[in-house]
Motif scaffolding. Structure first.
Motif, short mmCIF file in Angstrom:
data_model
loop_
_atom_site.label_atom_id
_atom_site.label_comp_id
_atom_site.label_asym_id
_atom_site.label_seq_id
_atom_site.Cartn_x
_atom_site.Cartn_y
_atom_site.Cartn_z
N ASN A 81 0.84 -1.19 0.00
CA ASN A 81 0.00 0.00 0.00
C ASN A 81 0.88 1.25 0.00
OD1 ASN A 81 -2.77 1.21 0.35
ND2 ASN A 81 -1.76 2.06 2.17
N THR A 82 0.92 1.97 -1.12
CA THR A 82 1.79 3.14 -1.24
C THR A 82 1.02 4.43 -1.47
OG1 THR A 82 2.05 2.70 -3.62
CG2 THR A 82 3.71 1.77 -2.14
N ALA A 83 -0.30 4.34 -1.64
CA ALA A 83 -1.10 5.54 -1.91
C ALA A 83 -1.68 6.08 -0.60
CB ALA A 83 -2.21 5.22 -2.89
N GLU A 84 -1.77 7.41 -0.53
CA GLU A 84 -2.36 8.04 0.65
C GLU A 84 -3.89 7.96 0.57
OE1 GLU A 84 -0.88 9.24 3.27
OE2 GLU A 84 1.15 8.82 2.50
N ASN A 85 -4.49 7.63 1.71
CA ASN A 85 -5.94 7.53 1.76
C ASN A 85 -6.41 7.93 3.15
OD1 ASN A 85 -8.66 5.79 2.07
ND2 ASN A 85 -8.23 6.05 -0.12
N ARG A 86 -7.65 8.35 3.24
CA ARG A 86 -8.16 8.76 4.55
C ARG A 86 -8.20 7.59 5.54
NH1 ARG A 86 -13.75 11.61 3.17
NH2 ARG A 86 -13.78 9.85 1.72
N LEU A 87 -8.38 6.39 5.02
CA LEU A 87 -8.39 5.20 5.87
C LEU A 87 -7.15 4.37 5.60
CD1 LEU A 87 -12.11 4.00 5.47
CD2 LEU A 87 -11.15 5.35 7.33
N THR A 88 -6.70 3.65 6.60
CA THR A 88 -5.63 2.68 6.40
C THR A 88 -6.25 1.38 5.88
OG1 THR A 88 -5.81 1.74 8.62
CG2 THR A 88 -4.39 3.69 8.35
N PRO A 89 -5.44 0.50 5.29
CA PRO A 89 -5.99 -0.78 4.85
C PRO A 89 -6.65 -1.56 5.99
CG PRO A 89 -3.85 -0.42 3.86
CD PRO A 89 -4.05 0.67 4.85
N GLU A 90 -6.06 -1.49 7.20
CA GLU A 90 -6.64 -2.20 8.34
C GLU A 90 -8.00 -1.64 8.71
OE1 GLU A 90 -2.22 -2.64 8.43
OE2 GLU A 90 -3.62 -0.96 8.18
N GLN A 91 -8.13 -0.31 8.67
CA GLN A 91 -9.42 0.32 8.97
C GLN A 91 -10.46 -0.06 7.91
OE1 GLN A 91 -7.98 4.38 9.14
NE2 GLN A 91 -8.18 4.45 11.38
N SER A 92 -10.04 -0.13 6.68
CA SER A 92 -10.96 -0.54 5.61
C SER A 92 -11.42 -1.98 5.81
CB SER A 92 -10.27 -0.40 4.25
OG SER A 92 -9.96 0.95 3.98
N ALA A 93 -10.50 -2.82 6.27
CA ALA A 93 -10.85 -4.22 6.53
C ALA A 93 -11.88 -4.32 7.66
CB ALA A 93 -9.60 -5.02 6.87
#
Length: 338
Positions: A212-224
């Motif tokens: 995961n290299t792109a900035e996003n308001r949520l982290t991958p863990e939060q999305s999960a």
């Protein structure tokens, strides 16, 4: 389809020869007392089964057949399927143009030849081919498609129009949406597509070859965790091997290192009750898609019913007509003295 509903009644046909014998040899016709039979002996010697007797025999056969209920049926099957909703999130970053090369290809010339023959293709094309087969094998499921790189883009909502879905899949190219890898964005987008689904099971399958290299308001863990909240299952597929090459114009083939975050992908799948898979090359991708296909089963019911056309009433009517015809012939039309 023709059948007898009560076929055992047909055994009664064995008694028809006995009835024939009775009518011909035992049954006595109406008679009068006369002083001598000499005049009639010659005629009496010519015994024969009358037309009426044949009517009675046929009527008996028809009645027995009617009891056996001959019928023809038109069998129909109704398919009731409870499909699942699946969203496929496919990495379209620039790194997906890399080719995972089998170990038996050891030279640039052999690799070029394999590319030209289609034996070796880039990661995205390899994934697209196996995804295409996956879609074709699941006609009863609504399937959607998300492409992601810097950001996620929904190419198709979950749909049963798989022809249109496959056409959208065909257009995907590496680098179309940027060169970064936004896993969190892909997961969040997939959850938005699935959260209001009324399907009995909602599944997101994430394919990526990068961290995961792109900035996003949520982290991958939060999305999960968001996916878990909406009862969405996530299966993750890490694509790539340590024997990967890219074709650089003017420089030939250059080796690249695999960079997907296996720990992160495993964690995302685990949080939602899904499974993490590793697809090192074309054969690996084929195996992964077969396993996912077997894992996500669609509930299909196939009740069948048969519309029957009954012939018993017709046979019963014919039998009654024969009995009536025999009675009239025997008692009104040809009354004779034996």
């Amino acid at each position: 389809m023709f059948e007898f509903a009560n076929i055992y009644f047909l055994f009664a046909l064995l008694g028809v020869p006995l009835l024939w014998y009775y009518l011909k040899h035992i049954k006595k016709a109406p008679s009068v007392v006369i002083p001598s039979t000499a005049v009639f002996r010659k005629a009496a010697a010519r015994k024969r089964t009358t037309f009426a007797n044949w009517c009675y025999l046929l009527a008996c056969v028809f009645l027995i057949a009617a009891l056996a209920r001959p019928r023809s049926g038109d069998e129909k099957v109704i398919i009731r399927s409870k499909g699942i909703d699946i969203v496929l999130a496919l990495d379209m970053s620039g790194s997906m143009q890399a080719m995972d090369v089998p170990r038996n290809i050891t030279s640039a010339d052999a690799l070029a030849k394999a590319m030209n023959s289609g034996e070796v293709r880039n990661r995205l094309e390899t994934a697209k081919e196996e995804i295409r087969k996956f879609i074709l094998s699941r006609p009863n499921d609504r399937i959607g498609l998300i492409g992601f790189a810097d950001l996620a883009y929904s190419f198709s909502p979950p749909t049963l129009d798989h022809a249109w879905l496959l056409e959208r899949l065909r257009t995907l190219e590496p680098g179309q949406l940027g060169d970064a890898t936004g896993i969190a964005s892909a997961v969040s987008s997939g959850v938005r597509r699935l959260k209001n689904s009324n399907a009995p099971r909602r599944v997101l399958v994430l394919f990526t070859d990068g961290a995961n290299t792109a900035e996003n308001r949520l982290t991958p863990e939060q999305s999960a965790n968001l996916a878990k909240e909406f009862n969405c299952i996530i299966h993750t597929v890490g694509i790539g091997s340590d024997n990967a090459y890219v074709l650089v114009q003017g420089y030939g083939f250059q080796k690249v290192q695999g960079s997907f975050d296996e720990k992160l992908l495993s964690s995302i799948a685990s949080v939602t009750g899904g499974t993490y898979f590793r697809a090192a090359d074309k054969a690996g991708m084929q195996k992964v898609m077969a396993e996912i296909n077997a894992l996500e089963k669609t509930n299909i019911e196939q009740p069948k019913y048969v519309e029957y056309k009954e012939y018993a009433p017709l046979l019963g009517v014919l039998a009654l007509l024969l009995i009536l015809t025999g009675f009239l012939q025997e008692n009104l039309l040809k009354v004779r003295i034996p």
